[in-house]
Each structure stands twice: as structure tokens, then as C-alpha cells.
Motif scaffolding. Structure first.
Motif, PDB file in Angstrom:
ATOM      1  N   ARG A   9       0.861  -1.176   0.000  1.00 36.40           N
ATOM      2  CA  ARG A   9       0.000   0.000   0.000  1.00 36.40           C
ATOM      3  C   ARG A   9       0.899   1.227   0.000  1.00 36.40           C
ATOM      4  N   TYR A  10       0.665   2.127  -0.920  1.00 46.18           N
ATOM      5  CA  TYR A  10       1.453   3.346  -1.041  1.00 46.18           C
ATOM      6  C   TYR A  10       0.637   4.534  -0.534  1.00 46.18           C
ATOM      7  N   LEU A  11       1.288   5.383   0.245  1.00 47.25           N
ATOM      8  CA  LEU A  11       0.633   6.559   0.812  1.00 47.25           C
ATOM      9  C   LEU A  11       1.164   7.821   0.149  1.00 47.25           C
ATOM     10  N   THR A  12       0.301   8.813   0.033  1.00 48.78           N
ATOM     11  CA  THR A  12       0.726  10.112  -0.493  1.00 48.78           C
ATOM     12  C   THR A  12       1.461  10.878   0.600  1.00 48.78           C
ATOM     13  N   VAL A  27       7.810  15.864   5.607  1.00 48.46           N
ATOM     14  CA  VAL A  27       7.814  14.589   4.878  1.00 48.46           C
ATOM     15  C   VAL A  27       8.715  14.705   3.654  1.00 48.46           C
ATOM     16  N   TYR A  28       8.614  15.811   2.930  1.00 48.32           N
ATOM     17  CA  TYR A  28       9.483  16.004   1.764  1.00 48.32           C
ATOM     18  C   TYR A  28      10.958  16.008   2.169  1.00 48.32           C
ATOM     19  N   ARG A  29      11.285  16.645   3.293  1.00 50.59           N
ATOM     20  CA  ARG A  29      12.674  16.658   3.768  1.00 50.59           C
ATOM     21  C   ARG A  29      13.154  15.245   4.074  1.00 50.59           C
ATOM     22  N   LEU A  30      12.307  14.446   4.730  1.00 51.94           N
ATOM     23  CA  LEU A  30      12.663  13.060   5.046  1.00 51.94           C
ATOM     24  C   LEU A  30      12.876  12.246   3.774  1.00 51.94           C
ATOM     25  N   LEU A  31      12.040  12.474   2.772  1.00 54.50           N
ATOM     26  CA  LEU A  31      12.181  11.760   1.495  1.00 54.50           C
ATOM     27  C   LEU A  31      13.462  12.159   0.778  1.00 54.50           C
ATOM     28  N   GLU A  35      16.000   9.458   4.624  1.00 50.52           N
ATOM     29  CA  GLU A  35      15.598   8.867   5.905  1.00 50.52           C
ATOM     30  C   GLU A  35      14.323   8.053   5.762  1.00 50.52           C
ATOM     31  N   LEU A  36      13.422   8.511   4.903  1.00 46.83           N
ATOM     32  CA  LEU A  36      12.163   7.821   4.646  1.00 46.83           C
ATOM     33  C   LEU A  36      12.158   7.403   3.175  1.00 46.83           C
ATOM     34  N   PRO A  37      12.122   6.095   2.917  1.00 50.49           N
ATOM     35  CA  PRO A  37      12.132   5.644   1.522  1.00 50.49           C
ATOM     36  C   PRO A  37      10.819   5.990   0.820  1.00 50.49           C
ATOM     37  N   GLY A  38      10.937   6.345  -0.426  1.00 51.80           N
ATOM     38  CA  GLY A  38       9.755   6.659  -1.208  1.00 51.80           C
ATOM     39  C   GLY A  38       9.984   6.361  -2.675  1.00 51.80           C
ATOM     40  N   ARG A  43       5.606  13.584 -10.858  1.00 49.52           N
ATOM     41  CA  ARG A  43       6.144  14.645 -10.013  1.00 49.52           C
ATOM     42  C   ARG A  43       5.790  14.451  -8.549  1.00 49.52           C
ATOM     43  N   SER A  44       5.123  13.366  -8.226  1.00 50.79           N
ATOM     44  CA  SER A  44       4.686  13.096  -6.858  1.00 50.79           C
ATOM     45  C   SER A  44       5.521  12.007  -6.213  1.00 50.79           C
ATOM     46  N   PHE A  45       5.454  11.933  -4.905  1.00 44.39           N
ATOM     47  CA  PHE A  45       6.088  10.855  -4.159  1.00 44.39           C
ATOM     48  C   PHE A  45       5.024   9.969  -3.547  1.00 44.39           C
ATOM     49  N   ARG A  46       5.361   8.693  -3.416  1.00 43.57           N
ATOM     50  CA  ARG A  46       4.525   7.739  -2.691  1.00 43.57           C
ATOM     51  C   ARG A  46       5.433   7.006  -1.717  1.00 43.57           C
ATOM     52  N   VAL A  47       4.915   6.750  -0.534  1.00 39.90           N
ATOM     53  CA  VAL A  47       5.685   6.075   0.503  1.00 39.90           C
ATOM     54  C   VAL A  47       5.020   4.735   0.804  1.00 39.90           C
ATOM     55  N   PRO A  48       5.765   3.639   0.703  1.00 44.08           N
ATOM     56  CA  PRO A  48       5.180   2.342   1.053  1.00 44.08           C
ATOM     57  C   PRO A  48       4.790   2.325   2.530  1.00 44.08           C
TER      58      PRO A  48
END
Length: 74
Positions: A9-12, A27-31, A35-38, A43-48
Motif C-alpha cells: 500500500r502506497y501513501l501520499t 515529509v518532503y525533507r525526510l524523502l 531517511e524515509l524511503p519513497g 512529479r509526486s512521491f509515494r511512501v510504502p
């Protein structure tokens, strides 16, 4: 989205920010820092979901001893 076993499941960014109770910018800084895989989708990110859960677990284990010390001294 279904909760079938074996499916990720991927989260926005907004969903991750809501779960963590932080701003989207955090969240963008972590990505961007890694530190946080995405995953980048256009142009968007998704985080498992699993990656977010693991990040939060690892963060809790590093903070817990400090909180425990504060409780004993109060």
C-alpha cells in the motif's frame, strides 16, 4: 485499495504527514534526505506503508529511553 496479502500500500505525502502529525514539508525533507524511503511517480512521491511503519518503529526506539528518564525525574 484492497488489503490483499503481498500487495504494497502506497501513501501520499499528505497521508504520511497526517499519520505522523507533521507538515508536508517535513515529509518532503525526510524523502529527499533518504531517511524515509519513497517512490517517485511523475512529479509526486509515494511512501510504502511498510516503510513508514519501519521508520516510525525505529524512531520510537531511539526516543523511548530519553522519555523514560524524564518520567523518572518528574
Amino acid at each position: 485499495m484492497s488489503d490483499q496479502p503481498g500487495r504494497v500500500r502506497y501513501l501520499t505525502v499528505v497521508e504520511v504527514a497526517d499519520v505522523m502529525r507533521v507538515s508536508k514539508m517535513t515529509v518532503y525533507r525526510l524523502l529527499h534526505s533518504g531517511e524515509l524511503p519513497g517512490v517517485r511517480v511523475g512529479r509526486s512521491f509515494r511512501v510504502p506503508q511498510d516503510a513508514l511503519d519501519a521508520y516510525l518503529r525505529s524512531s520510537m526506539s531511539t526516543i523511548a529511553p530519553e522519555q523514560d528518564t524524564e518520567r523518572r525525574t518528574s
